[in-house]
Design a protein around this motif. Structure first.
Motif, PDB file in Angstrom:
ATOM      1  N   ARG A  82       0.975  -1.024   0.223  1.00 45.06           N
ATOM      2  CA  ARG A  82      -0.025   0.026   0.049  1.00 45.06           C
ATOM      3  C   ARG A  82       1.128   1.225  -0.318  1.00 45.06           C
ATOM      4  NH1 ARG A  82      -2.648  -1.637   4.769  1.00 45.06           N
ATOM      5  NH2 ARG A  82      -1.600  -1.741   5.952  1.00 45.06           N
ATOM      6  N   LYS A  83       0.194   2.513  -0.724  1.00 43.76           N
ATOM      7  CA  LYS A  83       0.734   3.342  -0.538  1.00 43.76           C
ATOM      8  C   LYS A  83       0.422   5.123   0.321  1.00 43.76           C
ATOM      9  CE  LYS A  83       3.003   3.427  -5.040  1.00 43.76           C
ATOM     10  NZ  LYS A  83       2.878   3.934  -6.513  1.00 43.76           N
ATOM     11  N   ILE A  84       0.921   5.030   1.152  1.00 41.67           N
ATOM     12  CA  ILE A  84       0.188   6.040   2.360  1.00 41.67           C
ATOM     13  C   ILE A  84       0.606   7.509   1.271  1.00 41.67           C
ATOM     14  CG2 ILE A  84       0.603   6.920   4.992  1.00 41.67           C
ATOM     15  CD1 ILE A  84       2.008   4.307   5.204  1.00 41.67           C
ATOM     16  N   PRO A  85      -0.225   8.414   1.367  1.00 43.76           N
ATOM     17  CA  PRO A  85      -0.008   9.623   0.240  1.00 43.76           C
ATOM     18  C   PRO A  85       0.064  10.715   1.918  1.00 43.76           C
ATOM     19  CG  PRO A  85      -2.527   9.464   0.011  1.00 43.76           C
ATOM     20  CD  PRO A  85      -1.624   8.366   0.853  1.00 43.76           C
ATOM     21  N   ILE A  86       1.536  11.408   1.843  1.00 42.83           N
ATOM     22  CA  ILE A  86       1.575  12.181   2.688  1.00 42.83           C
ATOM     23  C   ILE A  86       2.256  13.514   2.028  1.00 42.83           C
ATOM     24  CG2 ILE A  86       3.386  12.571   5.075  1.00 42.83           C
ATOM     25  CD1 ILE A  86       3.770   9.846   5.980  1.00 42.83           C
ATOM     26  N   ALA A  88       4.566  16.228   2.612  1.00 41.83           N
ATOM     27  CA  ALA A  88       5.503  15.912   3.515  1.00 41.83           C
ATOM     28  C   ALA A  88       6.926  16.812   2.908  1.00 41.83           C
ATOM     29  CB  ALA A  88       6.317  15.000   4.123  1.00 41.83           C
ATOM     30  N   ARG A  89       7.853  17.388   3.406  1.00 44.46           N
ATOM     31  CA  ARG A  89       8.756  18.135   1.871  1.00 44.46           C
ATOM     32  C   ARG A  89       9.565  16.765   1.356  1.00 44.46           C
ATOM     33  NH1 ARG A  89      13.635  21.776   5.136  1.00 44.46           N
ATOM     34  NH2 ARG A  89      15.132  21.503   3.604  1.00 44.46           N
ATOM     35  N   CYS A  90      10.022  15.476   2.991  1.00 48.00           N
ATOM     36  CA  CYS A  90      11.333  14.723   2.594  1.00 48.00           C
ATOM     37  C   CYS A  90      10.889  13.899   3.318  1.00 48.00           C
ATOM     38  CB  CYS A  90      12.546  15.119   2.247  1.00 48.00           C
ATOM     39  SG  CYS A  90      13.806  13.644   2.338  1.00 48.00           S
ATOM     40  N   LEU A  91      10.621  12.953   3.686  1.00 48.74           N
ATOM     41  CA  LEU A  91      10.859  11.822   4.717  1.00 48.74           C
ATOM     42  C   LEU A  91      12.155  11.135   5.214  1.00 48.74           C
ATOM     43  CD1 LEU A  91       7.645   9.353   4.127  1.00 48.74           C
ATOM     44  CD2 LEU A  91       7.278  11.471   5.941  1.00 48.74           C
ATOM     45  N   THR A  92      12.583  11.595   6.730  1.00 49.16           N
ATOM     46  CA  THR A  92      13.403  10.950   7.024  1.00 49.16           C
ATOM     47  C   THR A  92      13.650   9.851   7.903  1.00 49.16           C
ATOM     48  OG1 THR A  92      13.261  12.294   8.703  1.00 49.16           O
ATOM     49  CG2 THR A  92      14.477  13.421   6.554  1.00 49.16           C
ATOM     50  N   SER A  93      12.614   9.514   8.389  1.00 52.86           N
ATOM     51  CA  SER A  93      12.836   8.190   9.056  1.00 52.86           C
ATOM     52  C   SER A  93      11.451   7.765   9.506  1.00 52.86           C
ATOM     53  CB  SER A  93      13.267   8.706  10.773  1.00 52.86           C
ATOM     54  OG  SER A  93      13.163   9.819  11.218  1.00 52.86           O
ATOM     55  N   LEU A  94      11.847   6.438  10.150  1.00 55.32           N
ATOM     56  CA  LEU A  94      10.173   5.734  10.531  1.00 55.32           C
ATOM     57  C   LEU A  94      10.445   4.560  11.631  1.00 55.32           C
ATOM     58  CD1 LEU A  94       9.793   2.941   9.403  1.00 55.32           C
ATOM     59  CD2 LEU A  94       9.432   4.210   7.127  1.00 55.32           C
ATOM     60  N   ALA A  95       9.015   4.293  12.326  1.00 53.44           N
ATOM     61  CA  ALA A  95       9.130   3.202  13.176  1.00 53.44           C
ATOM     62  C   ALA A  95       8.059   2.072  13.476  1.00 53.44           C
ATOM     63  CB  ALA A  95      10.220   3.995  14.619  1.00 53.44           C
ATOM     64  N   VAL A  96       8.028   1.701  13.770  1.00 56.26           N
ATOM     65  CA  VAL A  96       7.216   0.626  13.702  1.00 56.26           C
ATOM     66  C   VAL A  96       6.748   0.908  14.891  1.00 56.26           C
ATOM     67  CG1 VAL A  96       5.631  -1.536  12.833  1.00 56.26           C
ATOM     68  CG2 VAL A  96       7.346  -0.457  11.521  1.00 56.26           C
ATOM     69  N   THR A  97       5.551   0.579  15.760  1.00 57.05           N
ATOM     70  CA  THR A  97       5.597  -0.332  16.977  1.00 57.05           C
ATOM     71  C   THR A  97       5.617  -1.113  17.177  1.00 57.05           C
ATOM     72  OG1 THR A  97       2.769  -0.053  16.829  1.00 57.05           O
ATOM     73  CG2 THR A  97       3.938   1.599  17.477  1.00 57.05           C
ATOM     74  N   THR A  98       5.712  -2.353  18.358  1.00 55.37           N
ATOM     75  CA  THR A  98       5.571  -3.067  18.440  1.00 55.37           C
ATOM     76  C   THR A  98       5.201  -4.296  18.301  1.00 55.37           C
ATOM     77  OG1 THR A  98       5.552  -2.937  20.732  1.00 55.37           O
ATOM     78  CG2 THR A  98       7.814  -3.365  20.374  1.00 55.37           C
TER      79      THR A  98
END
Length: 310
Positions: A82-86, A88-98
């Motif tokens: 799936r694509k998530i439309p955001i 944003a200027r530039c995504l730099t990082s991400l984290a998924v919850t446990t």
């Protein structure tokens, strides 16, 4: 002969009666023994389950508990992506919850995004004093989110109320941009951070306090990861992966790689893997300085590997 025949009949009847009684007693003994065996087996199974539970708890405390997630890896089907439309200027990082319920993302505008994986809903958090978000981390309970910024600050967010909590103390903070964060997978909410000032720092989030600094790298520290034990693996522009024991304030350097090591992930308390900008994946054992396995062009081409997550 007149008296012998009745005696034989009586003797035969007594013998039959004795044999029947003996057979019935033996059958009862077998039933009792069989039932005792079943009880013993049930007790053994309960003891075995209790021993396994205690063993799992001990392994978790020692940081040696492992989960086999997959035997073979296969690419996801196109229909499952799936694509998530955001905007944003530039995504730099991400984290998924446990608990795999949400994804947290940061961008160069200093904004923080939360995408709910179940409801497929995107929420935007706009801080008052925006500074580019360079790294994001979630704690084990999925209640706190930490963000590292270009202005040297580390900010904490409540993942339930989606509200800003506080900054970690700046008087003991980094002297340059915060490039990596990792929560320790153990009670206490300890947070590790790494920075362009070539250091790593340990924080107690519950006490909002600085704990200690770790040194050893000769250039920017780009990534850090840790599990339950007080150990952390780090990646740096000096091309040398390191393993820190932050309660003993010691470090172990591994062999220098051929390119900048930009990301690291611990597989268990004994092994960790690094990714270099030339697309090389390297697996290490903490007891051996030379790598266990090296895979060049792991993604099929000699391009930066980006990031690692386990």
């Amino acid at each position: 002969h007149f008296f012998v025949f009745p005696l034989l009949v009586v003797l035969l009847l007594c013998t039959c009666w004795w044999l029947c009684c003996r057979a019935s007693f033996c059958a009862m003994d077998d039933i009792v023994v069989h039932s005792d065996d079943e009880v013993d087996q049930e007790e053994e199974l309960e003891d075995l389950e209790a021993d396994q539970g205690m063993r799992l708890k001990q392994l978790f405390k020692k940081g040696k508990l492992r989960r086999n997630l997959a035997v073979h890896l296969r690419p996801p089907q196109q229909s499952a992506m799936r694509k998530i439309p955001i905007r944003a200027r530039c995504l730099t990082s991400l984290a998924v919850t446990t608990d795999d319920t949400a994804v947290w993302l940061g961008d160069l505008n200093g904004q923080l995004y939360r995408f709910d994986l179940k409801a497929e809903k995107l929420q935007t958090l706009k801080p008052e004093h925006a500074s580019p978000v360079l790294c994001v981390a979630c704690n084990e309970e999925a209640t706190l989110v930490a963000t590292g910024h270009k202005d040297k600050s580390i900010r904490l967010w409540d993942s339930r109320s989606l509200k800003y909590v506080d900054n970690l103390p700046s008087n003991w903070g980094h002297r340059d941009a915060v490039l990596g964060l990792s929560f320790r997978k153990a009670p206490g909410n300890e947070l590790l951070s790494c920075s362009a000032d070539r250091s790593l720092k340990v924080w107690s989030v519950d006490d909002m306090a600085y704990v200690r600094s770790l040194y050893g790298h000769y250039s920017n520290v780009l990534a850090v990861d840790c599990l339950a034990q007080p150990r952390a693996a780090s990646a740096s522009e000096d091309k040398i992966p390191r393993l820190f024991k932050f309660e003993e304030d010691s470090t172990l350097a591994f062999g220098q790689q051929g390119a900048v090591v930009e990301s690291v992930a611990m597989l268990d308390e004994l092994h960790f893997v690094t990714a270099s900008v030339d697309g090389t994946l390297t697996v290490y054992n903490r007891n051996k300085k030379n790598p266990l396995a090296v895979r060049k062009g792991a993604h099929g081409h000699q391009l930066p590997a980006g990031g690692l997550a386990v």
